[in-house]
Design a protein around this motif. Sequence first.
Motif, PDB file in Angstrom:
ATOM      1  N   ALA A 278       0.821  -1.218   0.000  1.00 64.08           N
ATOM      2  CA  ALA A 278       0.000   0.000   0.000  1.00 64.08           C
ATOM      3  C   ALA A 278       0.853   1.265   0.000  1.00 64.08           C
ATOM      4  CB  ALA A 278      -0.954   0.001   1.196  1.00 64.08           C
ATOM      5  N   CYS A 279       1.791   1.371   0.949  1.00 63.30           N
ATOM      6  CA  CYS A 279       2.550   2.623   1.076  1.00 63.30           C
ATOM      7  C   CYS A 279       4.009   2.500   0.663  1.00 63.30           C
ATOM      8  CB  CYS A 279       2.473   3.132   2.515  1.00 63.30           C
ATOM      9  SG  CYS A 279       3.438   2.169   3.705  1.00 63.30           S
TER      10      CYS A 279
ATOM     11  N   CYS B  64      -0.499   0.367   7.730  1.00 60.95           N
ATOM     12  CA  CYS B  64      -1.522   0.205   6.698  1.00 60.95           C
ATOM     13  C   CYS B  64      -2.510  -0.897   7.089  1.00 60.95           C
ATOM     14  CB  CYS B  64      -0.885  -0.111   5.350  1.00 60.95           C
ATOM     15  SG  CYS B  64      -0.044   1.318   4.610  1.00 60.95           S
TER      16      CYS B  64
ATOM     17  N   LYS C 130      -3.570   2.217  -1.425  1.00 58.26           N
ATOM     18  CA  LYS C 130      -2.415   2.770  -2.129  1.00 58.26           C
ATOM     19  C   LYS C 130      -2.821   3.965  -2.981  1.00 58.26           C
ATOM     20  CE  LYS C 130       1.254   1.545  -5.403  1.00 58.26           C
ATOM     21  NZ  LYS C 130       1.850   0.455  -6.218  1.00 58.26           N
TER      22      LYS C 130
ATOM     23  N   GLU D 296      -1.377   7.760  -2.537  1.00 59.81           N
ATOM     24  CA  GLU D 296      -0.724   8.482  -3.635  1.00 59.81           C
ATOM     25  C   GLU D 296      -1.461   9.767  -3.975  1.00 59.81           C
ATOM     26  OE1 GLU D 296      -0.505   5.583  -6.728  1.00 59.81           O
ATOM     27  OE2 GLU D 296       1.335   4.655  -5.938  1.00 59.81           O
TER      28      GLU D 296
END
Length: 358
Positions: free
Chosen positions: A261-262, A306, A323, A327
């Motif tokens: 995700a990150c 996350c 994600k 972003e």
Amino acid sequence: MRRGAITRESVLKAVVEHDELGREAFLSKYGFGEARSYVLVQDGREYDSKAIAGVAHKWVQGRALAPSEFSGGKDHAAAWLKRLGFQVKAVKNPDWARDEVILACHLVMTNDWKGLDAQDSRVSELSALLQLLPIHADADRNDKFRNPNGVARKTFDIATRHPEYRGKPTNGGALDVEVLHEFLARPDQMTEVARLIRDGISTGELQDIAQTDDDELDDDFSAPEGRLLLRRHRARERNKGLRKRKIESVLRKGGGLACEACGFDFEEVYGERGAGYVECHHVVPLHEAGEGKTKLSDLALICANCHRMIHRRAPWPTPGELKADIEHRRALLRRGASVIGKQRGEAAAPSVTQKDQR
């Protein structure tokens, strides 16, 4: 003064003083009110647990605790008394949990969104099932816990909140309305949730899941299905064999263990201490995945932050959705920083007139 540093002997001395003075005089002397959550049961008699626990401090530490110094609930008085081996009983039953409301709402739905009487056999059956749910501790239940009368009242709490009901609603809560609307919006999915809860209790699978996870299952950590299926979901995520195979599969394909995700990489930040570490998330909630065998494609490797954010609110985002949100937020922050930097640069630069005057 150490709160809770009392002994069994000091509690019994407080009970003796209570009996000598009488309840009203005892409570008045020390400034306590009547118990609202728990009572101490001793020799067949009930005592206000907070008052007894508070006064017990006098015999050990020189003075009684004031009512404002502690709570009478399971975090303080009730816990201290239980720790010493005393019987503590709930004055009122705990609020209905989401899992319980789901089962009650499903019953109301099958009854054409009408409440049911306590004498209805379906109410008696649900009452017996609710008493098996491993959500509320025995000490938090009294002898009327989820009895047919209480279950019947809950069905009317739900039925009278239906959008087509034209009478005055009964005293239901916000959770009743929330679950009702979910059934109206997603009847098939919520019916499957109810089935999984019922089957899990009948087979013993949900009862056997350790309740130590409850430390994490606070009001800020939720599942679309409720607490019991979340426990089951978390048990899948913590399957060490599955996690190991997922990591091995990713590494064999040339991937890394960065959060999907990150992008956080434990080894990159923590060095050797973080090497090989990442958490495993079961992407599909139990009510969608069912009880089938978990495939590696059902799992995602994500960081602890996350993982927590995904489970924080229902419905859960997938790692891919989280994600995208991350972003998007990063892009907004960069854009904002660029605008601020540009404004500061313009403010610092001398104007044309100022240059000419030089």
